[in-house]
Design a protein around this motif. Sequence first.
Motif, PDB file in Angstrom:
ATOM      1  N   GLY A   1       0.797  -1.218   0.000  1.00  0.00           N
ATOM      2  CA  GLY A   1       0.000   0.000   0.000  1.00  0.00           C
ATOM      3  C   GLY A   1       0.829   1.267   0.000  1.00  0.00           C
ATOM      4  N   LEU A   2       1.982   1.255   0.689  1.00  0.00           N
ATOM      5  CA  LEU A   2       2.808   2.457   0.786  1.00  0.00           C
ATOM      6  C   LEU A   2       3.397   2.872  -0.556  1.00  0.00           C
ATOM      7  CD1 LEU A   2       4.700   1.902   4.165  1.00  0.00           C
ATOM      8  CD2 LEU A   2       2.790   3.445   3.699  1.00  0.00           C
ATOM      9  N   THR A   3       3.516   1.941  -1.500  1.00  0.00           N
ATOM     10  CA  THR A   3       4.051   2.294  -2.812  1.00  0.00           C
ATOM     11  C   THR A   3       3.074   3.152  -3.608  1.00  0.00           C
ATOM     12  OG1 THR A   3       3.179   0.264  -3.814  1.00  0.00           O
ATOM     13  CG2 THR A   3       5.400   0.175  -2.887  1.00  0.00           C
ATOM     14  N   LEU A   4       1.829   3.164  -3.192  1.00  0.00           N
ATOM     15  CA  LEU A   4       0.797   3.932  -3.904  1.00  0.00           C
ATOM     16  C   LEU A   4       0.424   5.221  -3.183  1.00  0.00           C
ATOM     17  CD1 LEU A   4      -1.596   0.946  -4.775  1.00  0.00           C
ATOM     18  CD2 LEU A   4       0.176   1.952  -6.230  1.00  0.00           C
ATOM     19  N   ILE A   5       1.171   5.581  -2.151  1.00  0.00           N
ATOM     20  CA  ILE A   5       0.752   6.707  -1.323  1.00  0.00           C
ATOM     21  C   ILE A   5       0.815   8.035  -2.083  1.00  0.00           C
ATOM     22  CG2 ILE A   5       3.028   7.182  -0.327  1.00  0.00           C
ATOM     23  CD1 ILE A   5       1.525   7.598   2.372  1.00  0.00           C
ATOM     24  N   VAL A   6       1.776   8.175  -3.005  1.00  0.00           N
ATOM     25  CA  VAL A   6       1.888   9.421  -3.770  1.00  0.00           C
ATOM     26  C   VAL A   6       0.722   9.589  -4.743  1.00  0.00           C
ATOM     27  CG1 VAL A   6       3.284  10.722  -5.416  1.00  0.00           C
ATOM     28  CG2 VAL A   6       4.384   9.561  -3.497  1.00  0.00           C
ATOM     29  N   PRO A   7       0.431   8.605  -5.610  1.00  0.00           N
ATOM     30  CA  PRO A   7      -0.738   8.775  -6.488  1.00  0.00           C
ATOM     31  C   PRO A   7      -2.047   8.864  -5.713  1.00  0.00           C
ATOM     32  CG  PRO A   7       0.164   6.549  -6.675  1.00  0.00           C
ATOM     33  CD  PRO A   7       1.157   7.361  -5.922  1.00  0.00           C
ATOM     34  N   GLN A   8      -2.133   8.167  -4.574  1.00  0.00           N
ATOM     35  CA  GLN A   8      -3.346   8.269  -3.762  1.00  0.00           C
ATOM     36  C   GLN A   8      -3.512   9.674  -3.210  1.00  0.00           C
ATOM     37  OE1 GLN A   8      -3.749   3.662  -2.046  1.00  0.00           O
ATOM     38  NE2 GLN A   8      -2.866   5.275  -0.807  1.00  0.00           N
ATOM     39  N   TYR A   9      -2.409  10.290  -2.808  1.00  0.00           N
ATOM     40  CA  TYR A   9      -2.488  11.649  -2.283  1.00  0.00           C
ATOM     41  C   TYR A   9      -2.908  12.629  -3.381  1.00  0.00           C
ATOM     42  CZ  TYR A   9      -1.279  15.885   0.256  1.00  0.00           C
ATOM     43  OH  TYR A   9      -1.328  17.110   0.884  1.00  0.00           O
ATOM     44  N   GLU A  10      -2.366  12.450  -4.576  1.00  0.00           N
ATOM     45  CA  GLU A  10      -2.765  13.311  -5.688  1.00  0.00           C
ATOM     46  C   GLU A  10      -4.245  13.145  -6.001  1.00  0.00           C
ATOM     47  OE1 GLU A  10      -0.201  12.276  -8.884  1.00  0.00           O
ATOM     48  OE2 GLU A  10       1.564  13.301  -8.041  1.00  0.00           O
ATOM     49  N   LEU A  11      -4.734  11.916  -5.928  1.00  0.00           N
ATOM     50  CA  LEU A  11      -6.157  11.668  -6.153  1.00  0.00           C
ATOM     51  C   LEU A  11      -6.994  12.316  -5.059  1.00  0.00           C
ATOM     52  CD1 LEU A  11      -8.426  10.261  -7.713  1.00  0.00           C
ATOM     53  CD2 LEU A  11      -7.980   8.207  -6.348  1.00  0.00           C
ATOM     54  N   ALA A  12      -6.539  12.219  -3.803  1.00  0.00           N
ATOM     55  CA  ALA A  12      -7.267  12.833  -2.697  1.00  0.00           C
ATOM     56  C   ALA A  12      -7.330  14.345  -2.850  1.00  0.00           C
ATOM     57  CB  ALA A  12      -6.601  12.453  -1.372  1.00  0.00           C
ATOM     58  N   VAL A  13      -6.258  14.956  -3.370  1.00  0.00           N
ATOM     59  CA  VAL A  13      -6.251  16.404  -3.603  1.00  0.00           C
ATOM     60  C   VAL A  13      -7.280  16.775  -4.667  1.00  0.00           C
ATOM     61  CG1 VAL A  13      -4.879  18.336  -4.471  1.00  0.00           C
ATOM     62  CG2 VAL A  13      -3.877  16.716  -2.857  1.00  0.00           C
ATOM     63  N   LYS A  14      -7.313  15.986  -5.746  1.00  0.00           N
ATOM     64  CA  LYS A  14      -8.269  16.275  -6.818  1.00  0.00           C
ATOM     65  C   LYS A  14      -9.711  16.080  -6.353  1.00  0.00           C
ATOM     66  CE  LYS A  14      -5.104  15.147 -10.605  1.00  0.00           C
ATOM     67  NZ  LYS A  14      -4.856  14.269 -11.778  1.00  0.00           N
ATOM     68  N   LEU A  15      -9.919  15.127  -5.459  1.00  0.00           N
ATOM     69  CA  LEU A  15     -11.262  14.882  -4.933  1.00  0.00           C
ATOM     70  C   LEU A  15     -11.620  15.837  -3.793  1.00  0.00           C
ATOM     71  CD1 LEU A  15     -11.302  10.964  -4.854  1.00  0.00           C
ATOM     72  CD2 LEU A  15     -12.368  12.469  -6.544  1.00  0.00           C
ATOM     73  N   ARG A  16     -10.652  16.637  -3.352  1.00  0.00           N
ATOM     74  CA  ARG A  16     -10.841  17.618  -2.286  1.00  0.00           C
ATOM     75  C   ARG A  16     -11.288  16.962  -0.979  1.00  0.00           C
ATOM     76  NH1 ARG A  16     -13.880  22.650  -5.479  1.00  0.00           N
ATOM     77  NH2 ARG A  16     -12.253  22.942  -7.083  1.00  0.00           N
ATOM     78  N   VAL A  17     -10.607  15.900  -0.632  1.00  0.00           N
ATOM     79  CA  VAL A  17     -10.935  15.194   0.616  1.00  0.00           C
ATOM     80  C   VAL A  17      -9.764  15.223   1.597  1.00  0.00           C
ATOM     81  CG1 VAL A  17     -12.668  13.673  -0.408  1.00  0.00           C
ATOM     82  CG2 VAL A  17     -10.249  12.992  -0.450  1.00  0.00           C
ATOM     83  N   ILE A  18      -8.794  16.111   1.348  1.00  0.00           N
ATOM     84  CA  ILE A  18      -7.683  16.256   2.281  1.00  0.00           C
ATOM     85  C   ILE A  18      -8.201  16.848   3.586  1.00  0.00           C
ATOM     86  CG2 ILE A  18      -5.489  17.439   2.710  1.00  0.00           C
ATOM     87  CD1 ILE A  18      -5.243  15.190   0.735  1.00  0.00           C
ATOM     88  N   ASN A  19      -7.663  16.376   4.707  1.00  0.00           N
ATOM     89  CA  ASN A  19      -8.064  16.813   6.044  1.00  0.00           C
ATOM     90  C   ASN A  19      -9.553  16.570   6.289  1.00  0.00           C
ATOM     91  OD1 ASN A  19      -7.374  17.815   8.589  1.00  0.00           O
ATOM     92  ND2 ASN A  19      -8.014  19.890   8.063  1.00  0.00           N
TER      93      ASN A  19
END
Length: 281
Positions: free
Chosen positions: A122-140
Amino acid sequence: MSMKRKTWIQIFLHIILIAGLIIVVLPMVYMISTSLKPNGALYEYPPRFLPALDEVTLENYKYVLGQGKFYRNFLNSMCVSVASVLIAAEIASALGYVIARFDFPGKNFLFGFIVLTMIVPGLTLIVPQYELAVKLRVINSLAGLVPFYAAWTIPYSTFMIKGFVEGIPRELDEATYMDGGSVFTVFGRIIIPLAKPGIASVSIFNFLTAWEEFPWANTVLNDNLKRTMPIAISGFFGEHQFTQWGYVFALSVFSLLPILIVFICCQKFFVAGLTSGSVKG
């Protein structure tokens, strides 16, 4: 094989089991004993594994319970874990049913891809997952945890539930179709009730995964009131210039209680689901 040799083999196996039990149980015993010690007693020399009776205190638990954010962090973890379990169970059950019962182009490729995703860390995907979370506006936001936790657990859940569905006789499906039932009728009235042990077993595993997850939650959440229990526990490390281990272990005990309750209540489903699903899958 002689009786004497069998006896020695059984004794050897029991020794291995007892040694394994001690290795598993000792950390938990140490955690509980440390949570009952005053913080000053943790640095005494020589160290003692168990506290003396006159040293036993509940001050660490009182301090943790006195922190208002503890209840919020506990509720956040519970909401995230339950929501992730429900979403994963619903999607994986439907997907496992379709793969187990129907033939369609690309079926083997789809199932192979699902199995392949299970071996990707799972940790290998943390960067693309974070970019996806930013685009979905679900950070924090807790919404930044639930869909990702569900996505992590759906492949394993599908694999196990598929094995369970394959153990259900197809004659039950055919009888439902003859009575005028549809695919949804078979899924809702035949597959789901009979596959409950398998669904329950993977749901327990999924609950543990969501409840204990730390790296992704620590990456996405910044607000203390939105953080989950693992992050709340890590907050005591290095606090006040040194780690308050009594507070850390007291909070860890509270964090462990839901896991123990869920596993004890659903242990029979967990064992049955793992054995049946692994053989049939």
